[in-house]
Design an enzyme around this catalytic site. Sequence first.
Site, PDB file in Angstrom:
ATOM      1  N   SER A 123       6.752   3.035  13.608  1.00 22.50           N
ATOM      2  CA  SER A 123       5.317   2.902  13.892  1.00 22.50           C
ATOM      3  C   SER A 123       4.914   3.610  15.183  1.00 22.50           C
ATOM      4  O   SER A 123       5.665   3.620  16.166  1.00 22.50           O
ATOM      5  CB  SER A 123       4.978   1.414  13.989  1.00 22.50           C
ATOM      6  N   ARG A 129      -9.364  -5.499  21.386  1.00 20.31           N
ATOM      7  CA  ARG A 129      -8.392  -6.514  20.933  1.00 20.31           C
ATOM      8  C   ARG A 129      -7.132  -6.429  21.773  1.00 20.31           C
ATOM      9  O   ARG A 129      -6.661  -5.322  22.073  1.00 20.31           O
ATOM     10  CB  ARG A 129      -8.001  -6.252  19.477  1.00 20.31           C
ATOM     11  N   PHE A 188       0.833  -1.213   0.000  1.00 19.16           N
ATOM     12  CA  PHE A 188       0.000   0.000   0.000  1.00 19.16           C
ATOM     13  C   PHE A 188       0.870   1.267   0.000  1.00 19.16           C
ATOM     14  O   PHE A 188       0.825   2.077  -0.943  1.00 19.16           O
ATOM     15  CB  PHE A 188      -0.926  -0.092   1.227  1.00 19.16           C
ATOM     16  N   ILE A 189       1.683   1.437   1.026  1.00 20.81           N
ATOM     17  CA  ILE A 189       2.450   2.683   1.136  1.00 20.81           C
ATOM     18  C   ILE A 189       3.587   2.705   0.109  1.00 20.81           C
ATOM     19  O   ILE A 189       3.791   3.699  -0.598  1.00 20.81           O
ATOM     20  CB  ILE A 189       2.993   2.868   2.576  1.00 20.81           C
ATOM     21  N   SER A 227       0.525  -5.269  11.137  1.00 17.22           N
ATOM     22  CA  SER A 227      -0.614  -5.784  11.905  1.00 17.22           C
ATOM     23  C   SER A 227      -0.207  -6.366  13.262  1.00 17.22           C
ATOM     24  O   SER A 227       0.584  -7.316  13.347  1.00 17.22           O
ATOM     25  CB  SER A 227      -1.399  -6.823  11.107  1.00 17.22           C
ATOM     26  N   TYR A 260       4.637  -6.959  17.342  1.00 16.43           N
ATOM     27  CA  TYR A 260       4.840  -6.011  16.238  1.00 16.43           C
ATOM     28  C   TYR A 260       5.479  -4.721  16.748  1.00 16.43           C
ATOM     29  O   TYR A 260       6.455  -4.223  16.184  1.00 16.43           O
ATOM     30  CB  TYR A 260       3.488  -5.701  15.563  1.00 16.43           C
ATOM     31  N   ASN A 271      -1.666   5.150  11.815  1.00 19.16           N
ATOM     32  CA  ASN A 271      -2.839   4.661  11.056  1.00 19.16           C
ATOM     33  C   ASN A 271      -3.009   5.300   9.679  1.00 19.16           C
ATOM     34  O   ASN A 271      -3.878   6.153   9.482  1.00 19.16           O
ATOM     35  CB  ASN A 271      -4.131   4.863  11.862  1.00 19.16           C
TER      36      ASN A 271
HETATM   37  N1  LIG Z   1      -0.359   1.130   7.168  1.00 15.63           N
HETATM   38  C1  LIG Z   1      -0.148   1.674   8.360  1.00 15.63           C
HETATM   39  O1  LIG Z   1      -1.054   2.266   8.967  1.00 15.63           O
HETATM   40  C2  LIG Z   1       1.194   1.590   9.012  1.00 15.63           C
HETATM   41  C3  LIG Z   1       1.353   2.137  10.296  1.00 15.63           C
HETATM   42  C4  LIG Z   1       2.616   2.074  10.903  1.00 15.63           C
HETATM   43  C5  LIG Z   1       3.672   1.502  10.230  1.00 15.63           C
HETATM   44  N2  LIG Z   1       3.479   0.941   9.005  1.00 15.63           N
HETATM   45  C6  LIG Z   1       4.616   0.332   8.321  1.00 15.63           C
HETATM   46  O2  LIG Z   1       4.682   0.829   7.002  1.00 15.63           O
HETATM   47  C7  LIG Z   1       5.242  -0.154   6.127  1.00 15.63           C
HETATM   48  C8  LIG Z   1       4.343  -0.386   4.928  1.00 15.63           C
HETATM   49  O3  LIG Z   1       3.069  -0.810   5.391  1.00 15.63           O
HETATM   50  P1  LIG Z   1       1.827  -1.019   4.422  1.00 15.63           P
HETATM   51  O4  LIG Z   1       0.632  -0.568   5.169  1.00 15.63           O
HETATM   52  O5  LIG Z   1       2.101  -0.465   3.083  1.00 15.63           O
HETATM   53  O6  LIG Z   1       1.765  -2.605   4.377  1.00 15.63           O
HETATM   54  P2  LIG Z   1       1.716  -3.602   3.127  1.00 15.63           P
HETATM   55  O7  LIG Z   1       1.508  -4.957   3.720  1.00 15.63           O
HETATM   56  O8  LIG Z   1       0.741  -3.128   2.118  1.00 15.63           O
HETATM   57  O9  LIG Z   1       3.182  -3.463   2.526  1.00 15.63           O
HETATM   58  C9  LIG Z   1       4.282  -4.176   3.018  1.00 15.63           C
HETATM   59  C10 LIG Z   1       5.047  -4.698   1.825  1.00 15.63           C
HETATM   60  O10 LIG Z   1       6.211  -5.387   2.297  1.00 15.63           O
HETATM   61  C11 LIG Z   1       6.336  -6.588   1.538  1.00 15.63           C
HETATM   62  N3  LIG Z   1       7.081  -7.568   2.322  1.00 15.63           N
HETATM   63  C12 LIG Z   1       6.673  -8.223   3.443  1.00 15.63           C
HETATM   64  N4  LIG Z   1       7.604  -9.097   3.846  1.00 15.63           N
HETATM   65  C13 LIG Z   1       8.641  -8.982   2.982  1.00 15.63           C
HETATM   66  C14 LIG Z   1       9.888  -9.631   2.869  1.00 15.63           C
HETATM   67  N5  LIG Z   1      10.262 -10.592   3.744  1.00 15.63           N
HETATM   68  N6  LIG Z   1      10.711  -9.284   1.847  1.00 15.63           N
HETATM   69  C15 LIG Z   1      10.340  -8.340   0.940  1.00 15.63           C
HETATM   70  N7  LIG Z   1       9.156  -7.708   1.004  1.00 15.63           N
HETATM   71  C16 LIG Z   1       8.312  -8.014   2.000  1.00 15.63           C
HETATM   72  C17 LIG Z   1       4.922  -7.019   1.272  1.00 15.63           C
HETATM   73  O11 LIG Z   1       4.794  -7.943   0.200  1.00 15.63           O
HETATM   74  C18 LIG Z   1       4.247  -5.694   0.990  1.00 15.63           C
HETATM   75  O12 LIG Z   1       4.322  -5.354  -0.374  1.00 15.63           O
HETATM   76  C19 LIG Z   1       5.466  -1.387   7.006  1.00 15.63           C
HETATM   77  O13 LIG Z   1       6.791  -1.351   7.469  1.00 15.63           O
HETATM   78  C20 LIG Z   1       4.510  -1.166   8.171  1.00 15.63           C
HETATM   79  O14 LIG Z   1       4.932  -1.837   9.330  1.00 15.63           O
HETATM   80  C21 LIG Z   1       2.264   0.975   8.376  1.00 15.63           C
END
Ligand SMILES: NC(=O)c1ccc[n+]([C@@H]2O[C@H](COP(=O)([O-])OP(=O)(O)OC[C@H]3O[C@@H](n4cnc5c(N)ncnc54)[C@H](O)[C@@H]3O)[C@@H](O)[C@H]2O)c1
Length: 350
Positions: A127, A308, A18-19, A88, A151, A180
């Site tokens: 995070s 949760r 996503f990001i 998550s 996490y 978030n």
């Molecule tokens: N979405 C949020 O609200 C949020 C909040 C805090 C932190 N984050 C952090 O932001 C980052 C991106 O989150 P997101 O929401 O886009 O999640 P997402 O699950 O959409 O993206 C994560 C990406 O990492 C890839 N990935 C996972 N394991 C991997 C591995 N072993 N090797 C290579 N690629 C791998 C996945 O395939 C995916 O494309 C993450 O580090 C997440 O912890 C997100």
Amino acid sequence: MKYEVIPKKVLVTGGAGFIGSNLIDALLENENKVVCLDNFATGKIENLKDAQKNPNFTLIKGDIRDRDTCMKAVEGCDYVLHQAALGSVPRSIADPITSTEVNIVGFVNMLFAAKEAGVKRFVYAASSSTYGDHKDLPKVEHVIGNSLSPYAITKYVDELFAKNFSDIYGIETVGLRYFNVFGRRQDPNGAYAAVIPKFVSNLLKHESPLINGDGKNSRDFTYIDNVIQANLLAAAVPSNEFKDRLKQYQKIVSDVPEVNTEASISEVFNVAYGESVSLNELGKVLKQELSEYDKAIATIEFKYGPNRPGDVSHSLASIKKGQTILGYFPKYSFRTGLKNACFWYWENFK
Ligand SMILES: NC(=O)c1ccc[n+]([C@@H]2O[C@H](COP(=O)([O-])OP(=O)(O)OC[C@H]3O[C@@H](n4cnc5c(N)ncnc54)[C@H](O)[C@@H]3O)[C@@H](O)[C@H]2O)c1
């Protein structure tokens, strides 16, 4: 979205997610060369369909748990925007080992590869979960509590490694504590979907979304375009300006521990809008927005269940540090972002 950055070669890990995929589109729009490293654990190839048409884009399918893959991916890159991780809180409670392997070992592999390759700055997804059980609001970067989930621990350990690598090896590291995040391409499916896409998906199917708790828990929901802005600024602010502004920030906020500005940069920043919204309010606004497209949604009631484990009750960020040092002034409020996101979900999932 156009930014005043000098075009560079940037590695985005987790770029099919996503990001990450939104970051890639923004980087390509700003004429950077972009390498994406992703193992598609949760990411999707469709998220890269525009990027794949661009000659400045290279996709490497691989796993950050493999050090050689990390070394190869980062070759010749000026910056890394490290997003790959297993997100998550519930996922990490169900399987703490895999989350630890990816989020800590994978992180250190990537950080190590970046410093070996002489990367200028390593910007990474941290995070808000790092604030854990600390009750103070708004959250300021230097005051954290005990972690409430595996996490959250992984993300905090990443910050410790980043600081240590900056101190020992001199690589600049900037952690962005996302609060978030929501918006286009966030996956509404699966057991570990985030709250906004999950609720939207329920409402579009005329199902009652389940709120964990009494709905008074609150979050600082952050629209994706604010997160893109923060990442590009975090990479682009020159080291000397960064350090000057860090000194300024230390003067403004009296209890910030003194940082040695002669040492290499290693800082963390809240990336949020700076406004707290309860889950009940979120539900109400989502119904309003989506009933513009489908009138029946206005009458759907929410269900309530227990809180949760591992979840924090309230989150609200101070964004003063990001404003002062990075020039991060988020342009999209919760309400505007949600309107855009609802439009995207309606177009893509109706
Ligand atoms: N979405 C949020 O609200 C949020 C909040 C805090 C932190 N984050 C952090 O932001 C980052 C991106 O989150 P997101 O929401 O886009 O999640 P997402 O699950 O959409 O993206 C994560 C990406 O990492 C890839 N990935 C996972 N394991 C991997 C591995 N072993 N090797 C290579 N690629 C791998 C996945 O395939 C995916 O494309 C993450 O580090 C997440 O912890 C997100």
